[in-house]
Scaffold this motif. Structure first.
Motif, PDB file in Angstrom:
ATOM      1  N   ASP A 189       0.836  -1.197   0.000  1.00 40.08           N
ATOM      2  CA  ASP A 189       0.000   0.000   0.000  1.00 40.08           C
ATOM      3  C   ASP A 189       0.874   1.250   0.000  1.00 40.08           C
ATOM      4  O   ASP A 189       1.389   1.661   1.045  1.00 40.08           O
ATOM      5  CB  ASP A 189      -0.919  -0.001   1.226  1.00 40.08           C
ATOM      6  N   PRO A 190       1.059   1.887  -1.178  1.00 43.52           N
ATOM      7  CA  PRO A 190       1.895   3.089  -1.234  1.00 43.52           C
ATOM      8  C   PRO A 190       1.258   4.295  -0.541  1.00 43.52           C
ATOM      9  O   PRO A 190       1.966   5.224  -0.159  1.00 43.52           O
ATOM     10  CB  PRO A 190       2.060   3.344  -2.734  1.00 43.52           C
ATOM     11  N   PHE A 191      -0.053   4.287  -0.341  1.00 43.36           N
ATOM     12  CA  PHE A 191      -0.731   5.411   0.306  1.00 43.36           C
ATOM     13  C   PHE A 191      -0.535   5.361   1.827  1.00 43.36           C
ATOM     14  O   PHE A 191      -0.295   6.377   2.457  1.00 43.36           O
ATOM     15  CB  PHE A 191      -2.222   5.416  -0.043  1.00 43.36           C
ATOM     16  N   GLN A 192      -0.636   4.163   2.390  1.00 41.75           N
ATOM     17  CA  GLN A 192      -0.421   3.971   3.827  1.00 41.75           C
ATOM     18  C   GLN A 192       1.052   3.719   4.151  1.00 41.75           C
ATOM     19  O   GLN A 192       1.414   3.666   5.321  1.00 41.75           O
ATOM     20  CB  GLN A 192      -1.246   2.778   4.335  1.00 41.75           C
ATOM     21  N   ARG A 193       1.860   3.538   3.100  1.00 41.27           N
ATOM     22  CA  ARG A 193       3.283   3.209   3.244  1.00 41.27           C
ATOM     23  C   ARG A 193       3.456   1.998   4.157  1.00 41.27           C
ATOM     24  O   ARG A 193       4.206   2.014   5.126  1.00 41.27           O
ATOM     25  CB  ARG A 193       4.096   4.407   3.715  1.00 41.27           C
ATOM     26  N   SER A 194       2.710   0.924   3.795  1.00 38.62           N
ATOM     27  CA  SER A 194       2.765  -0.310   4.556  1.00 38.62           C
ATOM     28  C   SER A 194       2.687  -1.504   3.613  1.00 38.62           C
ATOM     29  O   SER A 194       2.292  -1.376   2.450  1.00 38.62           O
ATOM     30  CB  SER A 194       1.615  -0.382   5.568  1.00 38.62           C
ATOM     31  N   VAL A 195       3.090  -2.657   4.144  1.00 37.52           N
ATOM     32  CA  VAL A 195       3.013  -3.915   3.407  1.00 37.52           C
ATOM     33  C   VAL A 195       2.356  -4.926   4.337  1.00 37.52           C
ATOM     34  O   VAL A 195       2.733  -5.046   5.510  1.00 37.52           O
ATOM     35  CB  VAL A 195       4.409  -4.405   2.962  1.00 37.52           C
ATOM     36  N   LYS A 196       1.360  -5.628   3.819  1.00 39.15           N
ATOM     37  CA  LYS A 196       0.606  -6.588   4.629  1.00 39.15           C
ATOM     38  C   LYS A 196       0.700  -7.960   3.983  1.00 39.15           C
ATOM     39  O   LYS A 196       0.530  -8.095   2.768  1.00 39.15           O
ATOM     40  CB  LYS A 196      -0.853  -6.152   4.737  1.00 39.15           C
ATOM     41  N   LEU A 197       0.964  -8.978   4.807  1.00 37.05           N
ATOM     42  CA  LEU A 197       1.030 -10.358   4.333  1.00 37.05           C
ATOM     43  C   LEU A 197      -0.058 -11.160   5.023  1.00 37.05           C
ATOM     44  O   LEU A 197      -0.127 -11.211   6.255  1.00 37.05           O
ATOM     45  CB  LEU A 197       2.400 -10.967   4.641  1.00 37.05           C
ATOM     46  N   PHE A 198      -0.923 -11.774   4.218  1.00 40.23           N
ATOM     47  CA  PHE A 198      -1.949 -12.683   4.707  1.00 40.23           C
ATOM     48  C   PHE A 198      -1.407 -14.100   4.514  1.00 40.23           C
ATOM     49  O   PHE A 198      -0.982 -14.455   3.410  1.00 40.23           O
ATOM     50  CB  PHE A 198      -3.235 -12.540   3.883  1.00 40.23           C
ATOM     51  N   CYS A 199      -1.432 -14.928   5.580  1.00 36.20           N
ATOM     52  CA  CYS A 199      -0.966 -16.314   5.442  1.00 36.20           C
ATOM     53  C   CYS A 199      -1.771 -17.236   6.358  1.00 36.20           C
ATOM     54  O   CYS A 199      -2.558 -16.779   7.174  1.00 36.20           O
ATOM     55  CB  CYS A 199       0.536 -16.436   5.658  1.00 36.20           C
ATOM     56  N   ASP A 200      -1.554 -18.532   6.193  1.00 32.31           N
ATOM     57  CA  ASP A 200      -2.283 -19.575   6.923  1.00 32.31           C
ATOM     58  C   ASP A 200      -3.775 -19.532   6.590  1.00 32.31           C
ATOM     59  O   ASP A 200      -4.620 -19.256   7.448  1.00 32.31           O
ATOM     60  CB  ASP A 200      -2.064 -19.451   8.442  1.00 32.31           C
ATOM     61  N   PRO A 201      -4.121 -19.850   5.328  1.00 32.64           N
ATOM     62  CA  PRO A 201      -5.523 -19.765   4.907  1.00 32.64           C
ATOM     63  C   PRO A 201      -6.378 -20.900   5.463  1.00 32.64           C
ATOM     64  O   PRO A 201      -5.902 -22.010   5.698  1.00 32.64           O
ATOM     65  CB  PRO A 201      -5.427 -19.871   3.387  1.00 32.64           C
ATOM     66  N   SER A 202      -7.664 -20.580   5.655  1.00 31.35           N
ATOM     67  CA  SER A 202      -8.661 -21.586   6.017  1.00 31.35           C
ATOM     68  C   SER A 202      -9.999 -21.122   5.451  1.00 31.35           C
ATOM     69  O   SER A 202     -10.100 -20.034   4.894  1.00 31.35           O
ATOM     70  CB  SER A 202      -8.749 -21.744   7.535  1.00 31.35           C
ATOM     71  N   ARG A 203     -11.020 -21.932   5.618  1.00 35.85           N
ATOM     72  CA  ARG A 203     -12.344 -21.550   5.113  1.00 35.85           C
ATOM     73  C   ARG A 203     -12.829 -20.241   5.736  1.00 35.85           C
ATOM     74  O   ARG A 203     -13.542 -19.476   5.121  1.00 35.85           O
ATOM     75  CB  ARG A 203     -13.362 -22.647   5.403  1.00 35.85           C
ATOM     76  N   GLY A 204     -12.415 -19.981   6.979  1.00 35.43           N
ATOM     77  CA  GLY A 204     -12.883 -18.797   7.683  1.00 35.43           C
ATOM     78  C   GLY A 204     -12.051 -17.555   7.473  1.00 35.43           C
ATOM     79  O   GLY A 204     -12.378 -16.492   7.980  1.00 35.43           O
ATOM     80  N   GLY A 205     -10.960 -17.654   6.739  1.00 29.74           N
ATOM     81  CA  GLY A 205     -10.107 -16.494   6.500  1.00 29.74           C
ATOM     82  C   GLY A 205      -8.652 -16.835   6.747  1.00 29.74           C
ATOM     83  O   GLY A 205      -8.284 -18.000   6.916  1.00 29.74           O
TER      84      GLY A 205
ATOM     85  N   VAL B 137       0.314 -10.128   8.882  1.00 33.16           N
ATOM     86  CA  VAL B 137       1.479  -9.391   9.354  1.00 33.16           C
ATOM     87  C   VAL B 137       1.541  -8.081   8.588  1.00 33.16           C
ATOM     88  O   VAL B 137       1.515  -8.074   7.360  1.00 33.16           O
ATOM     89  CB  VAL B 137       2.781 -10.192   9.119  1.00 33.16           C
ATOM     90  N   VAL B 138       1.614  -6.963   9.317  1.00 36.02           N
ATOM     91  CA  VAL B 138       1.709  -5.645   8.696  1.00 36.02           C
ATOM     92  C   VAL B 138       3.007  -4.999   9.150  1.00 36.02           C
ATOM     93  O   VAL B 138       3.321  -5.000  10.337  1.00 36.02           O
ATOM     94  CB  VAL B 138       0.531  -4.731   9.099  1.00 36.02           C
ATOM     95  N   VAL B 139       3.759  -4.478   8.178  1.00 34.07           N
ATOM     96  CA  VAL B 139       4.969  -3.737   8.511  1.00 34.07           C
ATOM     97  C   VAL B 139       4.938  -2.400   7.787  1.00 34.07           C
ATOM     98  O   VAL B 139       4.344  -2.270   6.718  1.00 34.07           O
ATOM     99  CB  VAL B 139       6.271  -4.499   8.142  1.00 34.07           C
ATOM    100  N   ALA B 140       5.567  -1.417   8.379  1.00 35.70           N
ATOM    101  CA  ALA B 140       5.732  -0.123   7.729  1.00 35.70           C
ATOM    102  C   ALA B 140       6.829  -0.245   6.685  1.00 35.70           C
ATOM    103  O   ALA B 140       7.753  -1.065   6.831  1.00 35.70           O
ATOM    104  CB  ALA B 140       6.101   0.936   8.765  1.00 35.70           C
ATOM    105  N   VAL B 141       6.730   0.555   5.636  1.00 35.16           N
ATOM    106  CA  VAL B 141       7.792   0.565   4.630  1.00 35.16           C
ATOM    107  C   VAL B 141       9.098   0.902   5.340  1.00 35.16           C
ATOM    108  O   VAL B 141       9.161   1.828   6.147  1.00 35.16           O
ATOM    109  CB  VAL B 141       7.478   1.578   3.509  1.00 35.16           C
ATOM    110  N   GLY B 142      10.121   0.120   5.078  1.00 36.64           N
ATOM    111  CA  GLY B 142      11.419   0.275   5.731  1.00 36.64           C
ATOM    112  C   GLY B 142      11.736  -0.915   6.620  1.00 36.64           C
ATOM    113  O   GLY B 142      12.891  -1.198   6.895  1.00 36.64           O
ATOM    114  N   GLU B 143      10.692  -1.633   7.080  1.00 35.36           N
ATOM    115  CA  GLU B 143      10.898  -2.825   7.894  1.00 35.36           C
ATOM    116  C   GLU B 143      10.935  -4.059   6.995  1.00 35.36           C
ATOM    117  O   GLU B 143      10.184  -4.137   6.021  1.00 35.36           O
ATOM    118  CB  GLU B 143       9.766  -2.996   8.904  1.00 35.36           C
ATOM    119  N   PRO B 144      11.768  -5.056   7.318  1.00 37.21           N
ATOM    120  CA  PRO B 144      11.771  -6.282   6.525  1.00 37.21           C
ATOM    121  C   PRO B 144      10.494  -7.088   6.791  1.00 37.21           C
ATOM    122  O   PRO B 144       9.934  -7.022   7.887  1.00 37.21           O
ATOM    123  CB  PRO B 144      13.009  -7.028   7.027  1.00 37.21           C
TER     124      PRO B 144
END
Length: 179
Positions: free
Chosen positions: A134-150, A155-162
């Protein structure tokens, strides 16, 4: 008589071959090609993923439809990482559970769909990783461990964090290099 959504989707895709055409919550969404900023972020992400993908024998595809189920939406992420011979639904659609990572860059009109709608479609289809930049929020979000419920993990990090990607990646995205 109203034509079925799949038929209207194929018609829209044929009418606008230069655009990304998706179905999102029973809407046909036609997205213009990305801006230079959008494409620069994708290029910088691609540079970070390509080494691991090449070593593993994986492929990185832009503009491929993700098949989420017979009566589900059809999303087109900015990038899809797939194994060498992924299970395909049609020549233009890969099964969600046959992907390794999907990535989108949020654009002006896509925020709600990218943050809320797409994860709800990807998780039940067993898409293992969904990366949202997200260049507007200057963040990167990773969705993992999927299931039927979501997704069980977000994991959300600000731009600059690994942002470490889970196995089998063995790689942390250097978010500072994305924007």
């Amino acid at each position: 008589m109203v034509r079925p959504l799949d038929e209207r989707f194929r018609t829209a895709r044929d009418l606008f071959p230069e655009c990304r055409v998706e179905t999102v919550q029973d809407r046909i969404v036609v997205n213009e090609p990305g801006t230079w900023q959008h494409n620069t972020i994708l290029f910088r992400l691609l540079l970070q993923l390509v080494g691991t993908a090449a070593r593993q024998g994986w492929q990185i595809w832009p503009n491929i439809t993700v098949h989420l189920g017979e009566h589900a939406d059809r999303y087109v992420p900015d990038l899809a990482v797939v194994p060498a011979s992924p299970r395909m639904h049609e020549e233009h659609a890969v099964h969600g559970d046959a992907t390794l990572l999907l990535a989108d860059v949020v654009s002006m009109g896509s925020g709600y769909d990218d943050y809320y709608v797409k994860p709800c479609g990807y998780a039940p289809a067993r898409v293992p990783l969904y990366l949202l930049i997200d260049p507007f929020q200057r963040s990167v979000k990773l969705f993992c461990d999927p299931s039927r419920g979501g997704y069980a993990t977000e994991v959300v990090v600000a731009v600059g964090e690994p942002l470490p990607l889970p196995a089998p990646w063995g790689l942390a995205v250097d978010t500072a290099r994305l924007m």
